[in-house]
Design a protein around this motif. Structure first.
Motif, PDB file in Angstrom:
ATOM      1  N   ARG A   1       0.818  -1.224   0.000  1.00  0.00           N
ATOM      2  CA  ARG A   1       0.000   0.000   0.000  1.00  0.00           C
ATOM      3  C   ARG A   1       0.843   1.261   0.000  1.00  0.00           C
ATOM      4  NH1 ARG A   1      -5.332  -1.179   1.894  1.00  0.00           N
ATOM      5  NH2 ARG A   1      -5.774  -3.264   1.101  1.00  0.00           N
ATOM      6  N   GLU A   2       2.170   1.068   0.099  1.00  0.00           N
ATOM      7  CA  GLU A   2       3.040   2.247   0.172  1.00  0.00           C
ATOM      8  C   GLU A   2       3.871   2.428  -1.091  1.00  0.00           C
ATOM      9  OE1 GLU A   2       4.721   2.863   4.341  1.00  0.00           O
ATOM     10  OE2 GLU A   2       3.825   0.863   4.482  1.00  0.00           O
ATOM     11  N   GLY A   3       3.468   1.735  -2.138  1.00  0.00           N
ATOM     12  CA  GLY A   3       4.093   1.974  -3.442  1.00  0.00           C
ATOM     13  C   GLY A   3       5.386   1.227  -3.676  1.00  0.00           C
ATOM     14  N   ILE A   4       5.685   0.263  -2.791  1.00  0.00           N
ATOM     15  CA  ILE A   4       6.907  -0.519  -3.009  1.00  0.00           C
ATOM     16  C   ILE A   4       6.520  -1.942  -3.412  1.00  0.00           C
ATOM     17  CG2 ILE A   4       8.941  -1.532  -1.903  1.00  0.00           C
ATOM     18  CD1 ILE A   4       9.230   1.036  -0.355  1.00  0.00           C
ATOM     19  N   ARG A   5       7.044  -2.375  -4.548  1.00  0.00           N
ATOM     20  CA  ARG A   5       6.819  -3.735  -5.024  1.00  0.00           C
ATOM     21  C   ARG A   5       8.085  -4.554  -4.769  1.00  0.00           C
ATOM     22  NH1 ARG A   5       6.717  -4.252 -10.120  1.00  0.00           N
ATOM     23  NH2 ARG A   5       7.577  -2.265 -10.776  1.00  0.00           N
ATOM     24  N   ALA A   6       7.925  -5.840  -4.505  1.00  0.00           N
ATOM     25  CA  ALA A   6       9.081  -6.724  -4.312  1.00  0.00           C
ATOM     26  C   ALA A   6       8.824  -8.033  -5.044  1.00  0.00           C
ATOM     27  CB  ALA A   6       9.316  -6.993  -2.824  1.00  0.00           C
ATOM     28  N   ASN A   7       9.716  -8.376  -5.945  1.00  0.00           N
ATOM     29  CA  ASN A   7       9.590  -9.628  -6.703  1.00  0.00           C
ATOM     30  C   ASN A   7      10.908 -10.382  -6.665  1.00  0.00           C
ATOM     31  OD1 ASN A   7       6.800  -9.444  -8.000  1.00  0.00           O
ATOM     32  ND2 ASN A   7       7.671  -7.447  -8.537  1.00  0.00           N
ATOM     33  N   CYS A   8      10.834 -11.659  -6.950  1.00  0.00           N
ATOM     34  CA  CYS A   8      12.002 -12.532  -6.850  1.00  0.00           C
ATOM     35  C   CYS A   8      12.202 -13.266  -8.175  1.00  0.00           C
ATOM     36  CB  CYS A   8      11.757 -13.535  -5.716  1.00  0.00           C
ATOM     37  SG  CYS A   8      13.090 -14.703  -5.441  1.00  0.00           S
ATOM     38  N   ILE A   9      13.321 -12.989  -8.834  1.00  0.00           N
ATOM     39  CA  ILE A   9      13.645 -13.707 -10.072  1.00  0.00           C
ATOM     40  C   ILE A   9      14.254 -15.061  -9.698  1.00  0.00           C
ATOM     41  CG2 ILE A   9      15.023 -13.697 -12.182  1.00  0.00           C
ATOM     42  CD1 ILE A   9      14.995 -10.713 -12.202  1.00  0.00           C
ATOM     43  N   CYS A  10      13.783 -16.114 -10.362  1.00  0.00           N
ATOM     44  CA  CYS A  10      14.277 -17.466 -10.074  1.00  0.00           C
ATOM     45  C   CYS A  10      14.930 -18.041 -11.333  1.00  0.00           C
ATOM     46  CB  CYS A  10      13.115 -18.359  -9.625  1.00  0.00           C
ATOM     47  SG  CYS A  10      12.282 -17.746  -8.149  1.00  0.00           S
ATOM     48  N   PRO A  11      16.239 -17.792 -11.505  1.00  0.00           N
ATOM     49  CA  PRO A  11      16.899 -18.274 -12.730  1.00  0.00           C
ATOM     50  C   PRO A  11      17.209 -19.761 -12.683  1.00  0.00           C
ATOM     51  CG  PRO A  11      18.096 -16.407 -11.714  1.00  0.00           C
ATOM     52  CD  PRO A  11      17.139 -16.950 -10.697  1.00  0.00           C
ATOM     53  N   GLY A  12      17.221 -20.351 -13.884  1.00  0.00           N
ATOM     54  CA  GLY A  12      17.766 -21.694 -14.050  1.00  0.00           C
ATOM     55  C   GLY A  12      19.272 -21.606 -14.249  1.00  0.00           C
ATOM     56  N   TRP A  13      19.847 -22.592 -14.968  1.00  0.00           N
ATOM     57  CA  TRP A  13      21.300 -22.677 -15.100  1.00  0.00           C
ATOM     58  C   TRP A  13      21.840 -21.617 -16.074  1.00  0.00           C
ATOM     59  CZ3 TRP A  13      25.232 -25.796 -13.020  1.00  0.00           C
ATOM     60  CH2 TRP A  13      26.469 -25.655 -13.636  1.00  0.00           C
ATOM     61  N   VAL A  14      22.662 -20.737 -15.521  1.00  0.00           N
ATOM     62  CA  VAL A  14      23.385 -19.731 -16.302  1.00  0.00           C
ATOM     63  C   VAL A  14      24.851 -20.012 -16.020  1.00  0.00           C
ATOM     64  CG1 VAL A  14      23.755 -17.250 -16.604  1.00  0.00           C
ATOM     65  CG2 VAL A  14      21.486 -18.086 -15.929  1.00  0.00           C
ATOM     66  N   ASP A  15      25.677 -20.134 -17.037  1.00  0.00           N
ATOM     67  CA  ASP A  15      27.059 -20.561 -16.793  1.00  0.00           C
ATOM     68  C   ASP A  15      27.920 -19.420 -16.276  1.00  0.00           C
ATOM     69  OD1 ASP A  15      29.326 -22.026 -16.569  1.00  0.00           O
ATOM     70  OD2 ASP A  15      29.849 -21.910 -18.699  1.00  0.00           O
ATOM     71  N   THR A  16      27.930 -19.257 -14.955  1.00  0.00           N
ATOM     72  CA  THR A  16      28.768 -18.261 -14.280  1.00  0.00           C
ATOM     73  C   THR A  16      29.575 -18.983 -13.191  1.00  0.00           C
ATOM     74  OG1 THR A  16      27.084 -17.794 -12.637  1.00  0.00           O
ATOM     75  CG2 THR A  16      27.032 -16.443 -14.639  1.00  0.00           C
ATOM     76  N   PRO A  17      30.609 -18.329 -12.656  1.00  0.00           N
ATOM     77  CA  PRO A  17      31.492 -19.013 -11.704  1.00  0.00           C
ATOM     78  C   PRO A  17      30.800 -19.561 -10.462  1.00  0.00           C
ATOM     79  CG  PRO A  17      32.520 -16.986 -12.506  1.00  0.00           C
ATOM     80  CD  PRO A  17      31.127 -17.002 -13.069  1.00  0.00           C
ATOM     81  N   ILE A  18      29.650 -19.008 -10.081  1.00  0.00           N
ATOM     82  CA  ILE A  18      28.989 -19.498  -8.858  1.00  0.00           C
ATOM     83  C   ILE A  18      28.694 -20.993  -8.958  1.00  0.00           C
ATOM     84  CG2 ILE A  18      26.572 -19.064  -9.528  1.00  0.00           C
ATOM     85  CD1 ILE A  18      26.096 -17.974  -6.702  1.00  0.00           C
ATOM     86  N   ASN A  19      28.476 -21.493 -10.173  1.00  0.00           N
ATOM     87  CA  ASN A  19      28.085 -22.894 -10.362  1.00  0.00           C
ATOM     88  C   ASN A  19      29.262 -23.858 -10.417  1.00  0.00           C
ATOM     89  OD1 ASN A  19      25.297 -22.544 -10.521  1.00  0.00           O
ATOM     90  ND2 ASN A  19      25.392 -21.952 -12.676  1.00  0.00           N
ATOM     91  N   TRP A  20      30.475 -23.343 -10.570  1.00  0.00           N
ATOM     92  CA  TRP A  20      31.586 -24.230 -10.884  1.00  0.00           C
ATOM     93  C   TRP A  20      31.903 -25.247  -9.784  1.00  0.00           C
ATOM     94  CZ3 TRP A  20      35.002 -19.871 -13.488  1.00  0.00           C
ATOM     95  CH2 TRP A  20      34.360 -19.482 -14.685  1.00  0.00           C
ATOM     96  N   PRO A  21      31.881 -24.861  -8.493  1.00  0.00           N
ATOM     97  CA  PRO A  21      32.150 -25.895  -7.472  1.00  0.00           C
ATOM     98  C   PRO A  21      31.108 -27.018  -7.487  1.00  0.00           C
ATOM     99  CG  PRO A  21      32.293 -23.674  -6.525  1.00  0.00           C
ATOM    100  CD  PRO A  21      31.735 -23.511  -7.899  1.00  0.00           C
ATOM    101  N   HIS A  22      29.841 -26.672  -7.693  1.00  0.00           N
ATOM    102  CA  HIS A  22      28.791 -27.691  -7.756  1.00  0.00           C
ATOM    103  C   HIS A  22      28.979 -28.560  -9.001  1.00  0.00           C
ATOM    104  CE1 HIS A  22      24.264 -28.805  -8.040  1.00  0.00           C
ATOM    105  NE2 HIS A  22      24.838 -29.577  -7.136  1.00  0.00           N
ATOM    106  N   ALA A  23      29.332 -27.910 -10.124  1.00  0.00           N
ATOM    107  CA  ALA A  23      29.555 -28.656 -11.368  1.00  0.00           C
ATOM    108  C   ALA A  23      30.680 -29.668 -11.189  1.00  0.00           C
ATOM    109  CB  ALA A  23      29.874 -27.686 -12.507  1.00  0.00           C
ATOM    110  N   GLU A  24      31.709 -29.248 -10.457  1.00  0.00           N
ATOM    111  CA  GLU A  24      32.847 -30.139 -10.189  1.00  0.00           C
ATOM    112  C   GLU A  24      32.377 -31.423  -9.502  1.00  0.00           C
ATOM    113  OE1 GLU A  24      36.205 -30.939 -11.324  1.00  0.00           O
ATOM    114  OE2 GLU A  24      35.548 -28.874 -11.672  1.00  0.00           O
ATOM    115  N   MET A  25      31.431 -31.274  -8.567  1.00  0.00           N
ATOM    116  CA  MET A  25      30.902 -32.435  -7.826  1.00  0.00           C
ATOM    117  C   MET A  25      30.015 -33.299  -8.715  1.00  0.00           C
ATOM    118  SD  MET A  25      29.767 -30.644  -4.272  1.00  0.00           S
ATOM    119  CE  MET A  25      29.561 -32.116  -3.282  1.00  0.00           C
TER     120      MET A  25
END
Ligand SMILES: NC(=O)c1ccc[n+]([C@@H]2O[C@H](COP(=O)([O-])OP(=O)(O)OC[C@H]3O[C@@H](n4cnc5c(N)ncnc54)[C@H](O)[C@@H]3O)[C@@H](O)[C@H]2O)c1
Length: 251
Positions: free
Chosen positions: A172-196
């Motif tokens: 009611r105060e004009g602020i919206r909040a949404n959450c993007i839920c991405p699938g697999w994007v090849d960036t360094p964050i995934n590399w340790p998991h990919a290794e496993m």
């Protein structure tokens, strides 16, 4: 005319990957953007040759003083804050039985507390601006779990639910909040998991089996959605899990 003319935005985790693409896309559409990250070299790359206006600032999103300063310095530089993209994240893959308490704490501190702090300090400035849009980066793991990602899944589930809760508190105060839920994007964050999971090559080879669109996602494809959620084009959207996953969770 840019789609975000007149907006003032912060993007965290903007030193690379999805956050870099978000910062550059928001600026290209006319927002004045602060890119925050712990990786200052990465931040320089984000600002280099950017279309539009990007200032950079070192910020550890798990530290309240850093986030408070990020918000205050952005308002001092650009004026009223309208857009907060809480995107910084880490992944330390392990089952709960092998995960150290330190790695659990670090994951929750960056991925979940970082979003809390970003919202805590941004919202008062957005209220002063007359409203705004919060875009949090969750994950498909906000919705479905994967093996060996115990702390990550817990943190990303929390990011989605925090986004929904903030949407209710400030609707009611004009602020919206949404959450993007991405699938697999090849960036360094995934590399340790990919290794496993047998190595990055094996993950990319089998990717069409579990990401129906048949390829990895690209940071720009997530950034495009952030632009939409940051813009007034999404004015009736709040509290949403916005899945951008090449069909991964459609099964
Ligand atoms: N890549 C994917 O497949 C994928 C899928 C779903 C969700 N995500 C989410 O997208 C977001 C961005 O990840 P990415 O894919 O671009 O990975 P990335 O590793 O390329 O980028 C993450 C960025 O966050 C920064 N960062 C880490 N700790 C920080 C801290 N304490 N304070 C400030 N910055 C910090 C890093 O320096 C890095 O620039 C994350 O929240 C991630 O969980 C990514």
């Amino acid at each position: 005319m840019g789609r975000l003319d007149g907006k003032v935005a912060i993007v965290t985790g903007a030193g690379g990957g999805i956050g870099r693409a978000m910062a550059r896309a928001l600026a290209r559409e006319g927002a004045r953007v602060t890119a925050g990250d712990i990786d200052e070299e990465g931040l320089a790359g984000t600002a280099h040759d950017a279309e539009g206006e990007i200032r950079t600032q070192r910020c550890d999103v798990s530290k309240a003083a850093d986030v408070q300063r990020l918000v205050a310095d952005t308002v001092a530089a650009f004026g009223a804050l309208t857009t907060m993209c809480n995107n910084a994240g880490i992944s330390i893959p392990a089952r709960v039985t092998e995960l150290s308490e330190e790695d659990w704490d670090r994951t929750i501190d960056v991925n979940l507390k970082g979003v809390f702090l970003g919202c805590k300090y941004a919202i008062p400035e957005m209220l002063a601006a007359g409203g705004g849009s919060i875009v949090n980066t969750g994950s498909v793991n906000s919705l479905v779990a994967e093996p060996f990602l115990s702390a990550y899944c817990a943190s990303k589930g929390g990011v989605l639910m925090l986004s929904k809760e903030i949407a209710l508190d400030f609707a009611r105060e004009g602020i919206r909040a949404n959450c993007i839920c991405p699938g697999w994007v090849d960036t360094p964050i995934n590399w340790p998991h990919a290794e496993m999971m047998g190595g990055l090559g094996e993950v990319l080879r089998t990717l069409p089996d579990w990401q129906p669109i048949g390829r990895q996602g690209y940071p720009d494809e997530i950034a495009n959605v952030a632009v939409f959620l940051a813009s007034d084009e999404s004015s009736f959207m709040t509290g949403s899990a916005v899945v951008v996953d090449g069909g991964m969770t459609a099964k």
